[in-house]
Motif scaffolding. Structure first.
Motif, PDB file in Angstrom:
ATOM      1  N   ASP A 109      23.158   3.480  12.081  1.00 27.48           N
ATOM      2  CA  ASP A 109      24.346   4.182  11.571  1.00 27.48           C
ATOM      3  C   ASP A 109      24.411   5.609  12.114  1.00 27.48           C
ATOM      4  O   ASP A 109      25.494   6.112  12.442  1.00 27.48           O
ATOM      5  CB  ASP A 109      24.329   4.203  10.039  1.00 27.48           C
ATOM      6  CG  ASP A 109      24.532   2.824   9.453  1.00 27.48           C
ATOM      7  OD1 ASP A 109      25.065   1.953  10.184  1.00 27.48           O
ATOM      8  OD2 ASP A 109      24.156   2.613   8.292  1.00 27.48           O
ATOM      9  N   PHE A 110      23.247   6.258  12.188  1.00 30.90           N
ATOM     10  CA  PHE A 110      23.210   7.637  12.686  1.00 30.90           C
ATOM     11  C   PHE A 110      23.666   7.690  14.143  1.00 30.90           C
ATOM     12  O   PHE A 110      24.489   8.548  14.520  1.00 30.90           O
ATOM     13  CB  PHE A 110      21.791   8.193  12.555  1.00 30.90           C
ATOM     14  CG  PHE A 110      21.588   9.510  13.244  1.00 30.90           C
ATOM     15  CD1 PHE A 110      22.036  10.685  12.670  1.00 30.90           C
ATOM     16  CD2 PHE A 110      20.965   9.568  14.485  1.00 30.90           C
ATOM     17  CE1 PHE A 110      21.852  11.911  13.308  1.00 30.90           C
ATOM     18  CE2 PHE A 110      20.778  10.772  15.131  1.00 30.90           C
ATOM     19  CZ  PHE A 110      21.217  11.947  14.553  1.00 30.90           C
ATOM     20  N   PHE A 111      23.154   6.790  14.981  1.00 31.10           N
ATOM     21  CA  PHE A 111      23.506   6.798  16.396  1.00 31.10           C
ATOM     22  C   PHE A 111      24.965   6.401  16.618  1.00 31.10           C
ATOM     23  O   PHE A 111      25.634   6.930  17.503  1.00 31.10           O
ATOM     24  CB  PHE A 111      22.588   5.854  17.178  1.00 31.10           C
ATOM     25  CG  PHE A 111      21.208   6.397  17.383  1.00 31.10           C
ATOM     26  CD1 PHE A 111      20.964   7.383  18.339  1.00 31.10           C
ATOM     27  CD2 PHE A 111      20.152   5.945  16.621  1.00 31.10           C
ATOM     28  CE1 PHE A 111      19.700   7.892  18.526  1.00 31.10           C
ATOM     29  CE2 PHE A 111      18.874   6.453  16.800  1.00 31.10           C
ATOM     30  CZ  PHE A 111      18.638   7.435  17.757  1.00 31.10           C
ATOM     31  N   VAL A 112      25.468   5.470  15.806  1.00 28.87           N
ATOM     32  CA  VAL A 112      26.868   5.053  15.939  1.00 28.87           C
ATOM     33  C   VAL A 112      27.797   6.215  15.578  1.00 28.87           C
ATOM     34  O   VAL A 112      28.773   6.498  16.291  1.00 28.87           O
ATOM     35  CB  VAL A 112      27.155   3.836  15.040  1.00 28.87           C
ATOM     36  CG1 VAL A 112      28.658   3.566  14.971  1.00 28.87           C
ATOM     37  CG2 VAL A 112      26.427   2.617  15.577  1.00 28.87           C
ATOM     38  N   LYS A 113      27.493   6.902  14.480  1.00 24.48           N
ATOM     39  CA  LYS A 113      28.312   8.050  14.086  1.00 24.48           C
ATOM     40  C   LYS A 113      28.233   9.159  15.135  1.00 24.48           C
ATOM     41  O   LYS A 113      29.232   9.807  15.444  1.00 24.48           O
ATOM     42  CB  LYS A 113      27.861   8.574  12.732  1.00 24.48           C
ATOM     43  CG  LYS A 113      28.179   7.624  11.579  1.00 24.48           C
ATOM     44  CD  LYS A 113      27.697   8.195  10.260  1.00 24.48           C
ATOM     45  CE  LYS A 113      28.013   7.249   9.103  1.00 24.48           C
ATOM     46  NZ  LYS A 113      27.513   7.773   7.801  1.00 24.48           N
TER      47      LYS A 113
END
Length: 339
Positions: free
Chosen positions: A294-298
């Protein structure tokens, strides 16, 4: 062939084809006149006299340079900027590679032979990237070496005055380093995004193997790419024009303002349109980065917005500064006195 003909032929090897015959004829005529003078003073001319004459006239390469000047791929006037840009680009590539390698090794906990293999693959990729970047930089500077006027540089070297060190810098004088640096990166941008878009992706190490996720650029980005290319090419043209002129004139400032406004408009359109970068959690499933997907996608989705926001802010500042320069130049130029 006699010695004079052989000498002229040797000089001709170092001359450009377009005016080689004219220069050779001129040298031949000069040597014949010099030889005739020596014949009148010495009474006879032998091979030793001709050898002494040719030695006095100069080595073939040196004589050729006296007509066309030294021939460089990148000459002395451009080399300091070439060295500066190369160092910056290499430093950036090395830093990115090292950071990526360290993050990958920490995530995968690679040891032993796999560790050496991972480091070797990373080093090979770095060498390939450095060679590609270096080739593009050399190409840009080789073109600049032949496009920019040489007379201004020679005149600047001859007319340099130490008093200039104490004077205030001319605000209208073009900063060569900034223009060349920007020009090189514009060319690199065009080359990468148009010829090698597959290298733009998201990579990491997974159990000693380099995993590269691509494409991250969406179809929406490539629909904007023609407009981006047009603005980049126009900016390159403006940079070359400024490098040739050496000063900011009214035409250049207006052109720069219009280009910056176009950059702002395009950035706003892209921000309001579909996403130009796409990274999904599913693409990171089963990898060491899955827990932080989720962190990398955001981050991947936020990065283009951040870049475009910076473009809008920087371009807006450039527009304001350009308008102020135009107004200041107009108000500081009094009307000519009527006699």
């Amino acid at each position: 062939m006699n010695l004079i003909d052989k000498y002229i032929a040797e000089v001709g090897k170092h001359l450009p084809r377009r005016n080689r015959a004219d220069i050779e004829a001129e040298i031949h005529s000069t040597l014949e006149d010099m030889l005739e003078e020596r014949k009148q003073t010495q009474g006879q001319v032998d091979d030793a006299t001709i050898i002494a004459l040719l030695k006095e006239y100069g080595a073939p390469r040196k004589v050729a340079e006296s007509y066309v000047g030294p021939r460089y791929l990148i000459g002395p006037r451009m080399y300091p900027f070439f060295e500066m840009v190369t160092r910056i680009v290499f430093a950036v590539l090395i830093a990115v590679t090292v950071v990526g390698l360290v993050i990958g090794l920490v995530q995968s906990s690679t040891t032993g032979s796999e560790f050496l293999k991972t480091v070797g693959n990373s080093a090979a990729g770095l060498v390939s990237g450095l060679m590609t970047a270096f080739g593009n930089i050399v190409l840009v500077f080789a073109i600049l070496e032949r496009v920019l006027p040489k007379t201004d540089f020679a005149k600047e070297m001859e007319d340099w005055d130490p008093k200039e060190l104490a004077s205030e810098p001319d605000p209208d004088r073009v900063k060569l380093g900034e223009q060349i640096f920007e020009l090189v990166f514009l060319v690199l941008f065009l080359v990468i995004f148009n010829l090698y878009p597959e290298v733009l992706g998201f990579g990491f190490f997974d159990e000693g193997k380099w995993v590269f996720i691509t494409p991250v650029l969406t179809k929406a980005f490539f629909s904007y790419l023609p407009w981006i290319n047009i603005l980049m090419v126009l900016q390159i043209g403006l940079n070359v024009y400024l490098l040739r002129q050496g000063v900011w004139n009214v035409t250049a400032r207006i052109a720069n303002i219009l280009l910056e406004l176009a950059n702002i408009a395009l950035a706003i359109v892209i921000l309001q349109g579909p996403a130009i970068v796409s990274l999904k959690s599913e693409q990171l499933a089963g990898t060491p980065l899955a827990d932080a997907a989720d962190f990398f996608v955001k981050g991947a989705n936020f990065l283009p917005m951040l870049v475009l926001g910076i473009v809008i802010i920087v371009s807006s500042i450039e527009v304001v500064q350009g308008v102020l320069r135009l107004l200041k130049g107009r108000t500081s130029s009094p009307y000519p006195a009527i006699k």
